[in-house]
Motif scaffolding. Structure first.
Motif, PDB file in Angstrom:
ATOM      1  N   ALA A  62       1.098  10.155  -6.662  1.00 20.04           N
ATOM      2  CA  ALA A  62       1.677   8.938  -7.563  1.00 20.04           C
ATOM      3  C   ALA A  62       1.692   7.645  -6.415  1.00 20.04           C
ATOM      4  N   ALA A  63       1.828   6.430  -7.076  1.00 16.56           N
ATOM      5  CA  ALA A  63       1.705   5.330  -6.157  1.00 16.56           C
ATOM      6  C   ALA A  63       2.404   4.130  -6.912  1.00 16.56           C
ATOM      7  N   VAL A  64       2.866   3.257  -6.111  1.00 15.03           N
ATOM      8  CA  VAL A  64       3.077   2.146  -6.528  1.00 15.03           C
ATOM      9  C   VAL A  64       2.476   1.180  -5.550  1.00 15.03           C
ATOM     10  N   VAL A  65       1.654   0.079  -6.059  1.00 10.71           N
ATOM     11  CA  VAL A  65       1.227  -1.080  -5.140  1.00 10.71           C
ATOM     12  C   VAL A  65       1.603  -2.182  -5.788  1.00 10.71           C
ATOM     13  N   CYS A  66       1.727  -3.152  -4.834  1.00  2.19           N
ATOM     14  CA  CYS A  66       2.199  -4.593  -5.366  1.00  2.19           C
ATOM     15  C   CYS A  66       1.741  -5.696  -4.476  1.00  2.19           C
ATOM     16  N   GLU A  67       1.574  -6.675  -4.969  1.00  3.92           N
ATOM     17  CA  GLU A  67       1.119  -7.978  -4.243  1.00  3.92           C
ATOM     18  C   GLU A  67       2.122  -9.004  -4.656  1.00  3.92           C
ATOM     19  N   GLY A  68       2.974  -9.589  -3.553  1.00  2.00           N
ATOM     20  CA  GLY A  68       3.722 -10.652  -3.662  1.00  2.00           C
ATOM     21  C   GLY A  68       3.783 -11.487  -2.592  1.00  2.00           C
TER      22      GLY A  68
END
Length: 150
Positions: free
Chosen positions: A74-80
């Motif tokens: 599982a993974a969470v990737v974000c750009e910010g």
């Protein structure tokens, strides 16, 4: 479970994040680091003198990944963007919270008394604006797709 609930739950787990920032020449720097997920933002305490801090002063765009590297993946990737908070000294409030989270109550005080916790720090408050999530352990499992944190 909705995307927001999955993201909040996953990021509350004790996992390292890796963030990436972009050099002037377009090259990437990736750093593993401790974080606190709070109020829909990543809180990161890091060294004032780090190359990544100089880059963020010039270009506040950042990418972050937090992943589970054993099955089911599982993974969470974000750009910010980073809101850079300077003048926090050793930032013992945030680095102390991170040490407690990642090292536990027995080891955290030793870490806080050591040299790594005594350096001048800045705080990155990362405001995510784009998400990618996946969870092979969901019912039904889902592969990488845009996430919704509204």
């Amino acid at each position: 479970m909705g995307d927001k609930a999955f993201i909040d739950s996953f990021l509350a787990e004790k996992r390292m994040c890796r963030f990436s920032v972009t050099r002037k020449d377009g090259g990437q720097i990736i750093r593993p680091i401790w974080y606190i997920w709070e109020g829909g933002k990543f809180l990161i305490s890091t060294k004032t003198i780090g190359v990544h801090t100089r880059i963020v002063k010039r270009n506040p765009k950042i990418s972050i990944v937090v992943d589970k590297d054993d099955p089911p993946y599982a993974a969470v990737v974000c750009e910010g963007e980073v809101e850079l908070i300077e003048g926090v000294g050793t930032d013992h409030d945030l680095i102390g919270r991170c040490a407690e989270r990642y090292l536990g109550p027995e080891i955290a005080p030793k870490f806080m008394a050591g040299p790594v916790a005594q350096v001048d720090r800045v705080r990155f408050i990362v405001h995510p604006n784009r998400w990618t999530i996946w969870n092979a352990g969901a019912d039904p499992p889902f592969s990488a797709r845009p996430g919704d944190y509204s």
